[in-house]
Design an enzyme around this catalytic site. Structure first.
Site, PDB file in Angstrom:
ATOM      1  N   GLU A   1      -6.849  -7.219  -0.753  1.00 33.52           N
ATOM      2  CA  GLU A   1      -7.179  -7.234   0.364  1.00 33.52           C
ATOM      3  C   GLU A   1      -8.794  -6.246   0.238  1.00 33.52           C
ATOM      4  OE1 GLU A   1      -5.369  -4.956   2.945  1.00 33.52           O
ATOM      5  OE2 GLU A   1      -2.976  -5.211   2.975  1.00 33.52           O
TER       6      GLU A   1
ATOM      7  N   GLU B   1       0.901  -1.090  -0.501  1.00 34.96           N
ATOM      8  CA  GLU B   1      -0.098  -0.175   0.426  1.00 34.96           C
ATOM      9  C   GLU B   1       0.488   1.393   0.374  1.00 34.96           C
ATOM     10  OE1 GLU B   1      -4.016  -1.723   2.015  1.00 34.96           O
ATOM     11  OE2 GLU B   1      -2.534  -0.052   3.195  1.00 34.96           O
TER      12      GLU B   1
END
EC number: 3.2.1.23
Length: 664
Positions: free
Chosen positions: A305, A150
């Site tokens: 995710e 991320e």
């Protein structure tokens, strides 16, 4: 074979065995096998465990985890573990820690505690990535590399001296000379003229507004600086394991990183998405991000995710009611995902994410969450044949990160109420509700196959981009505040719409932002339509007026114009559906399916997905018979879909095509 060596659709999640005693690992892999998990993301935050001291590695525990996964039929999305540097690195080299715009050095204790420009950090990540690649290059569980995690979630930018030097080198390469920089930044304004690059700093906290051209270049630089971090690790992985695909997980429609450029650097696009269960429209917002992920490389992607239920970072973390976890996963697959994975596998006992839901909740196998996990795993196995199938769209939305960064520059715009995500959603929402398939495209992207192109905003526009749009033979819609500046954030001569003037047949006489709570009426198609936030006083030169303002200071002025197949909106109607409906009809764009409100219709190849996002059952009239892969039922005509449920139909016509193809 799909995006990795794992066939079918991917199912699983982040697995953090280092948070648990080793005797728990056997139970984990046994339950993974029971649930149908076929991939686990491992070692994301494991740097300090894998390299407890500089150059000293402890791979034994990860060896055992990789062996256990493989023995139970679970592939590894193996992270390079570089998302957070270990304590020893930042204590020995405190210059690795990031500095904020006010000059405060941020300390260790969270994640992403690094300066993206730090050569010490770069060297350490490359060293670890090489050690990981050489250790696991031949391990049978290895299916994909996962670099960092991320990017830009916590650390998008750093204002330290190392970053300043990196920024200056980047500026020299972009502008060539200090005179080139002065011209691009317009430094004659406010006495900012530079005589050497070493006088230039990042846009740190200053007494007043910072030069918006400097901020724009800083935004570009920050995206590129983090991409350099990714590229350094990728080069090592490509050298040692050339046949293993590489990814890093994106964060939906993220302001900070130019995902068009980033996607070109990775093999597989993957995304993390967390729609809010408390927001009844969140499925529309997340659908846009899914279509972006599919469009970035024009191929299937992976949802790496999502949450099985509640997250842990909102002010109020609402759980997902029964059916929503499954529905959200099916929605991702409907929009081109070849995997629906989660954060995380086993719910944590401690740390900031201990109340974040997981596939295996605190309550274990007796919980509702575990039953949902088993059911979803079975459903994804039933949908295995969908993997790899394409999505065909005839409508494209233009998304340009340069325009986004320029549009949302602080303290320098006619209104800071123009936000690009909201402008995108203003068009995407009605398209989604109408069952129209949508791609996203970058400026100068391939427009072949599209019948309608919509640019919700092109604040920044070049002559080349204008020619690109003019060459498009289909129907074009351009939103307000477009064609305003060049790539240096300098206003085009003659004002907006700059190089789009000939294409659109109008100019903007004056921008007319609306105060909060104010509406400006316009007359469109014989009825009154309110506009919000923004309006423009247009001077029509060679265009037809489709709508005029009614009342107020703009009374009687043109609001929406059209020249040939190009429509321009000088305002933000509360609902663009009337304009959209006319353009789609003129372009001959067909709907995926006709569905009631709250039902989403998408198509991948020969598979029609019908997703009921409402709590109540709805009836849908199927235009074509098909077999529901989730239940095995053959369906035709009027069909009921229960609340928060879905149909995934293999259309009957696909069987005919398959037979004919086989005969050939």
């Amino acid at each position: 074979m799909g995006l990795t060596r794992v066939s079918g659709l991917l199912f699983g999640g982040d697995y953090n065995p280092e948070q648990w005693p080793e005797h728990v690992w056997d139970e984990d892999v046994r339950l993974m096998a029971e649930a149908g998990v076929n991939m686990a993301t491992v070692a994301v935050f494991s740097w300090s465990r894998l390299e407890p001291r500089p150059g000293e590695y402890d791979f034994g525990w990860l060896d055992r985890v990789m062996d256990l996964l493989h023995a139970n039929g679970v592939a590894a999305d193996l992270a390079t573990a570089t998302a957070t540097p270990p304590p020893w690195l930042v204590r020995e080299h405190p210059e690795v820690l990031p500095v904020d715009a006010a000059g405060t050095r941020l300390d260790f204790g969270s994640r992403q505690s690094y300066c993206p420009s730090s050569p010490v950090f770069h060297a350490a990540t490359v060293r670890l990535a090489r050690a990981m690649a050489e250790r696991y290059r031949d391990h049978p569980a290895l299916a994909m590399w996962h670099i960092s995690n991320e990017y830009a979630d916590h650390t998008l930018e750093c204002f330290c001296e190392e970053s300043a030097g990196h920024f200056r080198r980047w500026l020299r390469e972009r502008h060539g000379s200090i005179d080139g920089l002065n011209a691009a930044w317009g430094t004659s304004c406010w006495g900012q003229h530079y005589t050497a690059f070493d006088q230039v700093n990042p846009p740190r906290k200053a007494p007043g507004p910072v030069n918006p051209a400097q901020v724009l270049d800083w935004r570009r630089f920050c995206s590129d600086a983090l991409l350099e971090c990714f590229e350094l690790e990728k080069a090592v992985l490509r050298e040692v394991t050339p046949d293993v695909p590489v990814t890093t997980n994106f964060m939906s429609v993220l302001h900070g990183l130019d995902y068009w450029k980033w996607a070109g650097a990775e093999d597989v696009v993957s995304d993390d998405a967390y729609p809010d269960p408390a927001d009844p429209t969140s499925h529309v917002t997340v659908a846009l991000s899914y279509d972006l992920m599919r469009s970035l490389r024009r191929q299937p992607w992976i949802l790496l995710e999502q949450a099985s239920s509640a997250v842990s970072w909102r002010e109020v973390n609402v759980p997902k009611p029964p059916g929503m976890m499954r529905l959200h996963s099916l929605q991702a697959v409907a929009h081109g995902a070849d995997g629906a994975m989660f954060f995380q596998w086993r719910q944590a006992k401690y740390g900031p994410e201990k109340f974040h839901s997981a596939l295996l909740p605190h309550g274990g196998t007796a919980s509702r969450g575990w039953r949902d996990t088993l059911a979803l795993g079975a459903d994804l196995r039933r949908l295995a044949e969908v993997a790899g199938t394409p999505t065909e769209a005839h409508v494209a939305l233009v998304l340009d990160w340069d325009s986004w960064w320029g549009l949302e520059a602080p303290e320098s715009m006619p209104s800071n109420r123009l936000r690009l995500k909201e402008l995108l959603q203003a068009w995407y929402g009605p398209l989604h509700a109408s069952g129209v398939a949508v791609d996203l495209v970058p400026p100068l992207g391939d427009l072949s196959g599209y019948r309608v192109v919509i640019a919700p905003n092109l604040y920044m526009c070049t002559e080349e981009q204008a020619a690109w749009l003019e060459a498009f033979p289909g129907h074009l819609v351009v939103g307000p505040f477009s064609g305003v500046v060049d790539p240096d954030d300098q206003v085009h001569e003659g004002g907006a719409p700059g190089p789009l003037r000939g294409l659109l047949g109008m100019t903007v006489d004056e921008f007319w932002p609306l105060p909060d709570g104010t509406l400006q009426q316009l007359r469109l198609g014989g009825r009154a339509v309110p506009a919000r936030t923004w309006a423009e006083w247009l001077r029509v030169e060679d265009a037809e007026v489709l709508a005029r303002y009614e009342g107020g200071d703009l009374d009687g002025q043109a609001a929406i114009t059209r020249r040939g197949r190009a429509t321009y909106l000088g305002c933000l109607p509360e609902d663009v559906t009337p304009v959209l409906r006319e353009v789609l009809a003129a372009a001959g764009v067909e709907l995926v399916a006709t569905v009631p409100e709250g039902v989403e219709a998408t198509r991948r190849g020969d598979y029609l997905f019908l997703l009921n996002h409402t709590k109540d059952p709805v009836k849908v009239d199927l235009a074509e018979p098909g077999t529901d892969l989730l239940t095995g039922r053959d369906l035709n005509g009027l069909t009921e879909i229960p609340g928060r449920d879905a149909l995934v139909l293999r259309l009957a016509s696909s069987g005919t095509r398959r037979t004919n193809e086989g005969e050939r």
